[in-house]
Design a protein around this motif. Structure first.
Motif, PDB file in Angstrom:
ATOM      1  N   ARG A 148       0.835  -1.195   0.000  1.00 28.13           N
ATOM      2  CA  ARG A 148       0.000   0.000   0.000  1.00 28.13           C
ATOM      3  C   ARG A 148       0.874   1.252   0.000  1.00 28.13           C
ATOM      4  NH1 ARG A 148      -0.889  -2.364   4.846  1.00 28.13           N
ATOM      5  NH2 ARG A 148      -3.071  -2.869   4.515  1.00 28.13           N
ATOM      6  N   LEU A 149       0.330   2.299  -0.593  1.00 26.92           N
ATOM      7  CA  LEU A 149       0.958   3.617  -0.584  1.00 26.92           C
ATOM      8  C   LEU A 149      -0.162   4.646  -0.493  1.00 26.92           C
ATOM      9  CD1 LEU A 149       3.509   5.401  -0.862  1.00 26.92           C
ATOM     10  CD2 LEU A 149       3.116   5.382  -3.331  1.00 26.92           C
ATOM     11  N   TYR A 150      -0.250   5.333   0.640  1.00 26.17           N
ATOM     12  CA  TYR A 150      -1.315   6.300   0.876  1.00 26.17           C
ATOM     13  C   TYR A 150      -0.687   7.676   1.120  1.00 26.17           C
ATOM     14  CZ  TYR A 150      -4.174   2.126   1.868  1.00 26.17           C
ATOM     15  OH  TYR A 150      -4.817   0.921   1.796  1.00 26.17           O
ATOM     16  N   ALA A 151      -1.085   8.644   0.346  1.00 22.32           N
ATOM     17  CA  ALA A 151      -0.589  10.018   0.504  1.00 22.32           C
ATOM     18  C   ALA A 151      -1.774  10.943   0.715  1.00 22.32           C
ATOM     19  CB  ALA A 151       0.205  10.447  -0.728  1.00 22.32           C
ATOM     20  N   GLY A 152      -1.589  11.973   1.549  1.00 22.29           N
ATOM     21  CA  GLY A 152      -2.738  12.836   1.789  1.00 22.29           C
ATOM     22  C   GLY A 152      -2.428  14.085   2.585  1.00 22.29           C
ATOM     23  N   PHE A 153      -3.478  14.581   3.217  1.00 22.36           N
ATOM     24  CA  PHE A 153      -3.457  15.834   3.966  1.00 22.36           C
ATOM     25  C   PHE A 153      -4.254  15.612   5.240  1.00 22.36           C
ATOM     26  CE2 PHE A 153      -5.526  19.854   5.092  1.00 22.36           C
ATOM     27  CZ  PHE A 153      -4.442  20.737   5.086  1.00 22.36           C
ATOM     28  N   LYS A 154      -3.786  16.195   6.335  1.00 20.88           N
ATOM     29  CA  LYS A 154      -4.482  16.031   7.613  1.00 20.88           C
ATOM     30  C   LYS A 154      -4.675  17.393   8.277  1.00 20.88           C
ATOM     31  CE  LYS A 154      -3.571  12.476  10.172  1.00 20.88           C
ATOM     32  NZ  LYS A 154      -2.867  11.528  11.080  1.00 20.88           N
ATOM     33  N   LEU A 205       1.068  17.453   5.594  1.00 21.81           N
ATOM     34  CA  LEU A 205       1.036  16.388   4.601  1.00 21.81           C
ATOM     35  C   LEU A 205       1.307  15.044   5.271  1.00 21.81           C
ATOM     36  CD1 LEU A 205       3.104  18.135   1.786  1.00 21.81           C
ATOM     37  CD2 LEU A 205       0.616  18.082   2.051  1.00 21.81           C
ATOM     38  N   THR A 206       0.702  13.984   4.748  1.00 18.17           N
ATOM     39  CA  THR A 206       0.881  12.650   5.320  1.00 18.17           C
ATOM     40  C   THR A 206       1.289  11.654   4.232  1.00 18.17           C
ATOM     41  OG1 THR A 206      -1.459  12.052   5.004  1.00 18.17           O
ATOM     42  CG2 THR A 206      -0.843  13.083   7.105  1.00 18.17           C
ATOM     43  N   LEU A 207       2.001  10.629   4.655  1.00 17.88           N
ATOM     44  CA  LEU A 207       2.389   9.544   3.751  1.00 17.88           C
ATOM     45  C   LEU A 207       2.545   8.282   4.582  1.00 17.88           C
ATOM     46  CD1 LEU A 207       3.334   8.686   0.867  1.00 17.88           C
ATOM     47  CD2 LEU A 207       5.672   9.109   1.661  1.00 17.88           C
ATOM     48  N   SER A 208       1.944   7.187   4.123  1.00 17.70           N
ATOM     49  CA  SER A 208       2.149   5.885   4.759  1.00 17.70           C
ATOM     50  C   SER A 208       2.373   4.854   3.662  1.00 17.70           C
ATOM     51  CB  SER A 208       0.950   5.494   5.632  1.00 17.70           C
ATOM     52  OG  SER A 208      -0.235   5.407   4.872  1.00 17.70           O
ATOM     53  N   ALA A 209       3.282   3.919   3.924  1.00 17.42           N
ATOM     54  CA  ALA A 209       3.636   2.911   2.930  1.00 17.42           C
ATOM     55  C   ALA A 209       4.131   1.666   3.633  1.00 17.42           C
ATOM     56  CB  ALA A 209       4.701   3.446   1.977  1.00 17.42           C
ATOM     57  N   GLY A 210       3.852   0.506   3.026  1.00 15.55           N
ATOM     58  CA  GLY A 210       4.342  -0.729   3.604  1.00 15.55           C
ATOM     59  C   GLY A 210       3.647  -1.938   3.030  1.00 15.55           C
ATOM     60  N   TYR A 211       3.860  -3.072   3.683  1.00 12.29           N
ATOM     61  CA  TYR A 211       3.289  -4.345   3.239  1.00 12.29           C
ATOM     62  C   TYR A 211       2.654  -5.054   4.423  1.00 12.29           C
ATOM     63  CZ  TYR A 211       2.891  -9.053   1.336  1.00 12.29           C
ATOM     64  OH  TYR A 211       2.407 -10.267   0.916  1.00 12.29           O
ATOM     65  N   ASN A 212       1.424  -5.490   4.233  1.00 15.60           N
ATOM     66  CA  ASN A 212       0.701  -6.250   5.233  1.00 15.60           C
ATOM     67  C   ASN A 212       0.621  -5.476   6.553  1.00 15.60           C
ATOM     68  OD1 ASN A 212      -0.768  -8.351   6.279  1.00 15.60           O
ATOM     69  ND2 ASN A 212       0.953  -9.728   6.550  1.00 15.60           N
ATOM     70  N   THR A 213       1.164  -6.009   7.653  1.00 14.96           N
ATOM     71  CA  THR A 213       1.041  -5.367   8.961  1.00 14.96           C
ATOM     72  C   THR A 213       1.963  -4.175   9.118  1.00 14.96           C
ATOM     73  OG1 THR A 213       0.441  -7.495   9.943  1.00 14.96           O
ATOM     74  CG2 THR A 213       1.189  -5.767  11.449  1.00 14.96           C
ATOM     75  N   TRP A 214       3.174  -4.259   8.547  1.00 16.42           N
ATOM     76  CA  TRP A 214       4.198  -3.253   8.805  1.00 16.42           C
ATOM     77  C   TRP A 214       4.119  -2.116   7.811  1.00 16.42           C
ATOM     78  CZ3 TRP A 214       6.319  -3.633  13.374  1.00 16.42           C
ATOM     79  CH2 TRP A 214       6.343  -4.885  13.998  1.00 16.42           C
ATOM     80  N   ASN A 215       3.758  -0.951   8.321  1.00 22.34           N
ATOM     81  CA  ASN A 215       3.628   0.228   7.473  1.00 22.34           C
ATOM     82  C   ASN A 215       4.244   1.428   8.187  1.00 22.34           C
ATOM     83  OD1 ASN A 215       1.556  -0.681   5.209  1.00 22.34           O
ATOM     84  ND2 ASN A 215       0.877  -1.550   7.152  1.00 22.34           N
ATOM     85  N   PHE A 216       5.071   2.156   7.471  1.00 22.42           N
ATOM     86  CA  PHE A 216       5.692   3.354   8.009  1.00 22.42           C
ATOM     87  C   PHE A 216       4.852   4.579   7.666  1.00 22.42           C
ATOM     88  CE2 PHE A 216       9.064   0.265   7.352  1.00 22.42           C
ATOM     89  CZ  PHE A 216       9.712   0.289   8.573  1.00 22.42           C
ATOM     90  N   CYS A 217       4.855   5.562   8.540  1.00 21.48           N
ATOM     91  CA  CYS A 217       4.052   6.761   8.296  1.00 21.48           C
ATOM     92  C   CYS A 217       4.857   8.010   8.616  1.00 21.48           C
ATOM     93  CB  CYS A 217       2.749   6.740   9.098  1.00 21.48           C
ATOM     94  SG  CYS A 217       2.971   6.705  10.897  1.00 21.48           S
ATOM     95  N   VAL A 218       4.533   9.088   7.913  1.00 13.55           N
ATOM     96  CA  VAL A 218       5.193  10.375   8.098  1.00 13.55           C
ATOM     97  C   VAL A 218       4.131  11.466   8.057  1.00 13.55           C
ATOM     98  CG1 VAL A 218       6.869  12.021   7.183  1.00 13.55           C
ATOM     99  CG2 VAL A 218       7.292   9.572   6.950  1.00 13.55           C
ATOM    100  N   TYR A 219       4.259  12.424   8.975  1.00  6.89           N
ATOM    101  CA  TYR A 219       3.446  13.638   8.955  1.00  6.89           C
ATOM    102  C   TYR A 219       4.397  14.823   8.923  1.00  6.89           C
ATOM    103  CZ  TYR A 219       0.636  17.536  10.749  1.00  6.89           C
ATOM    104  OH  TYR A 219       0.041  18.758  10.923  1.00  6.89           O
ATOM    105  N   TYR A 220       4.178  15.743   7.983  1.00  4.35           N
ATOM    106  CA  TYR A 220       5.028  16.930   7.852  1.00  4.35           C
ATOM    107  C   TYR A 220       4.155  18.162   8.065  1.00  4.35           C
ATOM    108  CZ  TYR A 220       8.491  20.162   5.942  1.00  4.35           C
ATOM    109  OH  TYR A 220       9.391  21.191   5.783  1.00  4.35           O
TER     110      TYR A 220
END
Length: 229
Positions: free
Chosen positions: A144-150, A183-198
């Protein structure tokens, strides 16, 4: 007897076909992904004065619900809009204290002069995401690769200091920007996903230090995020 046997055989075949249709319908149903989330982050202050330093772990905890709305036939691309809750702490050496005229001042203090100095907040958040994933109706382990705004609205804030000046505590003081967004971004596979908020806007309304300089301090959050259907 022969006709009864044929009738029962036909009924069984019809029932089997109906079951297969139901199973097929379930597999081909309009599935959705990742509608609940929970994450833990390490919070980093950005655009800080030269002498400002963070100490210890500045943690954030985040959880909420996102409405997943696929936009293509394969349901690998979607838009997500949700509602969440976030609490964050920032351990650092920027003392927030009240003057005699009931205004607040900001002063960088020596780390040897205190045992605790932090500010924290609680926010209601509105995440909006553009989502891409490799999921199918039967595959629950996917990229998965999710990009967005919060957008966040600060419900509560606290500052705590323990040190040479004594114990100084304030709650819900009017020095923080109520609205926080980034801005937000989360990426990973199955259970393990990294996330960033800027963060895009300053944490403080007017962070004027004792030397009359103004800093637009923002935050960056790095961590792990977990998704649940």
């Amino acid at each position: 007897m022969k006709y009864i046997y044929l009738f029962l055989l036909g009924l069984n075949c019809s029932f089997g076909v109906a079951q297969n249709d139901v199973a097929k319908k379930e597999i081909d149903s309009l599935y959705k992904e990742d509608q609940f989330y929970a994450s833990i982050t390490y919070n980093v202050l950005h655009h800080v004065p030269d002498d400002l330093a963070q100490s210890g772990f500045s943690l954030g905890f985040h959880a909420g619900f996102i409405k997943d709305m696929p936009v293509n036939k394969r349901r690998t691309v979607a838009i997500g809009i949700g509602l969440g809750y976030s609490t964050n702490s920032f351990n650092q050496n920027l003392l927030i204290n009240k003057n005699s005229d009931n205004t607040f001042e900001y002063e960088i203090v020596d780390e040897d002069d205190f045992t605790k100095n932090k500010f924290s907040n609680h926010l209601i958040e509105l995440p909006i995401e553009f989502r891409w994933r490799t999921s199918t109706a039967t595959d629950y382990s996917f990229w998965r690769l999710y990009a967005g705004f919060k957008l966040g609205y600060m419900l509560l804030n606290n500052t705590k200091y323990s040190g040479d000046l004594g114990n100084i505590k304030y709650s819900n003081i009017d020095v923080f920007n109520k609205f926080q967004y980034g801005l937000t971004l989360s990426a990973g596979y199955n259970t393990w996903n990294f996330c960033v908020y800027y963060g895009l806007n300053p944490i403080f309304k007017e962070a004027s230090l004792s030397d009359n300089t103004t800093r637009e301090m923002t935050d960056i959050k790095l961590g792990l995020i977990f998704y649940i259907l």
